[in-house]
Design an enzyme around this catalytic site. Sequence first.
Site, mmCIF file in Angstrom:
data_model
loop_
_atom_site.group_PDB
_atom_site.id
_atom_site.type_symbol
_atom_site.label_atom_id
_atom_site.label_comp_id
_atom_site.label_asym_id
_atom_site.label_seq_id
_atom_site.Cartn_x
_atom_site.Cartn_y
_atom_site.Cartn_z
ATOM 1 C CG HIS A 78 -1.964 -1.093 1.419
ATOM 2 N ND1 HIS A 78 -3.252 -1.374 2.559
ATOM 3 C CD2 HIS A 78 -2.119 -2.054 0.390
ATOM 4 C CE1 HIS A 78 -4.056 -2.154 1.268
ATOM 5 N NE2 HIS A 78 -3.369 -2.554 0.258
ATOM 6 C CD GLU A 113 -1.296 4.242 4.544
ATOM 7 O OE1 GLU A 113 -2.663 4.337 4.694
ATOM 8 O OE2 GLU A 113 -1.834 2.852 3.195
ATOM 9 C CB THR A 162 -26.987 7.625 -30.697
ATOM 10 O OG1 THR A 162 -28.286 6.444 -30.759
ATOM 11 C CG2 THR A 162 -27.081 8.635 -29.200
ATOM 12 C CD1 TRP A 170 -14.844 5.932 -37.104
ATOM 13 C CD2 TRP A 170 -15.663 5.518 -34.884
ATOM 14 N NE1 TRP A 170 -13.852 4.598 -36.964
ATOM 15 C CE2 TRP A 170 -15.092 4.435 -34.988
ATOM 16 C CE3 TRP A 170 -16.146 5.435 -33.501
ATOM 17 C CZ2 TRP A 170 -14.321 2.816 -34.911
ATOM 18 C CZ3 TRP A 170 -15.900 3.798 -33.146
ATOM 19 C CH2 TRP A 170 -14.888 3.087 -33.809
ATOM 20 C CG LEU A 200 -28.017 -2.081 -21.345
ATOM 21 C CD1 LEU A 200 -28.772 -2.307 -21.239
ATOM 22 C CD2 LEU A 200 -27.295 -2.935 -22.370
#
Length: 371
Positions: free
Chosen positions: A53, A55, A164, A173, A308
Site C-alpha cells: 500500500h 504507506e 446516436t 464514426w 439499454l
Amino acid sequence: MFTDADRQMMARALQLARRALYTTDPNPRVGCVLVRDGAVVGEGFHLRAGEPHAERHALAAAGDKARGATAYVTLEPCSHTGRTGPCADALVEAGVARVVAAMEDPNPQVAGQGLQRLADAGIETASGLLEAEAQALNPGFISRMTRQRPFNRIKIAASVDGRTAMASGESQWITGPAAREDVQRLRARSSAVITGVGTVLADRPSYTVRAEQWACADYGSDWVRQPLRVILDRTLKTPPDVPVVSAPGHCLVIAGEQHRGRQNALESAGAEVMHLPASGSGIDLQQLLRELHRRECNEVLVECGATLAGAFVREGLFDELIVYMAPALLGSSARPLLGLPQLASMSEKVALKWQDVRMVGNDLRLTLVPA
C-alpha cells in the site's frame, strides 16, 4: 485545524494517488507523503492489488527518517489484514508522530478503526483534509462499500441534434479521434464495460483498452488492465466469433433464458455464460449490479444503444452520464440519444445537473449527474 503546509502535502499525496488511476482495481487509489521538519522524507502510492500500500512505499523510502514524521494519506490507513498487512500497524512501528487522512475508509472492515488504532498508540490523528478531492478519486470504491453496487457511468456519442446512429444503425464514426481516445481512458479506469447484444451485432465492437490508441503518459502497455466485458443477451444471440468475445480479457454473457447449444458455443469460445432473472424484454439490472458488486467491480462503463442506456436511466441506476457531442446533424430519422418512454408532461422529465463541459478535440464532452 489544517495549515497551508498541510494542504500542500495532501495535494501532493492526491497527485501521487492519481498515478494509479488505471491500475489498482479493485483496491482504491491511495497516495502517501511523509514529512519531517518541513521536508518530504518519503512518498509513494498503491499501484496494484496484492502489492504494498501507499504507506508502506512511503515508509520504505523514508527509512529511519519516518520516526517523528507526519504522514499525509489520501485514505485512512487500513487496520485489517487483506492481501497485505495493516498499514496502521506499520505506521505505529515506524514511529510516526502524526497522521492526516483526507477521508475515512468506507470499507466496513476499517471505517475509523485505522485512525483509532493510531490514536490508541499515542499518534496524533486528523481527517477531512481535501476530502472532496479524495472522494472524487475513488467514486467506485466508495459506491461499492456504501451502496453495495458499482459507480455506473453511461457513455454516449451523439450529434448536435441528439442522434446516436443512422436509421440503418450505422454509427462509425460520429465523434473524432480525440473523443475516442478519451473513451479509452474511461475504459481503462473501469472494472467492467456493459453493452447489449444489439450493439454487439450491429457494431462488432471489442470494448478493449488499446494502449496504442491513447497517450499512456506514465503507463506502459504492460500496465494495461482489461475490464470485464459484460454482454446483456437474454436469448443468447451473441455469435461466438465476435471480437468482444475473442479479444484479450474476460467476457461475461448474461442470459435470461436457457439455450444449451448457444451457451456451449460461447463457452467453447472462452466466454463465461451466466443466467440472471429477466425483466420485461431484458435482464434485471438490479440483479446484474449485485453480481458485479460480488465480483468487486468499482466503476462500470455502460457503452450501448439507446434501449439499454434508457433502461439504466429509467431505473435510476446511473451516477454519471457522459455525452460526446459532435458538430454534426444526423436528421430526425436517425436513432435517438436514449430510449425513454413517452413522457406526457414536464413533471415527468428526468432532471440532471451539469458536472463538467469541455472540448475534446473537435467535440464537446458533457458530463451530467442525476439532479
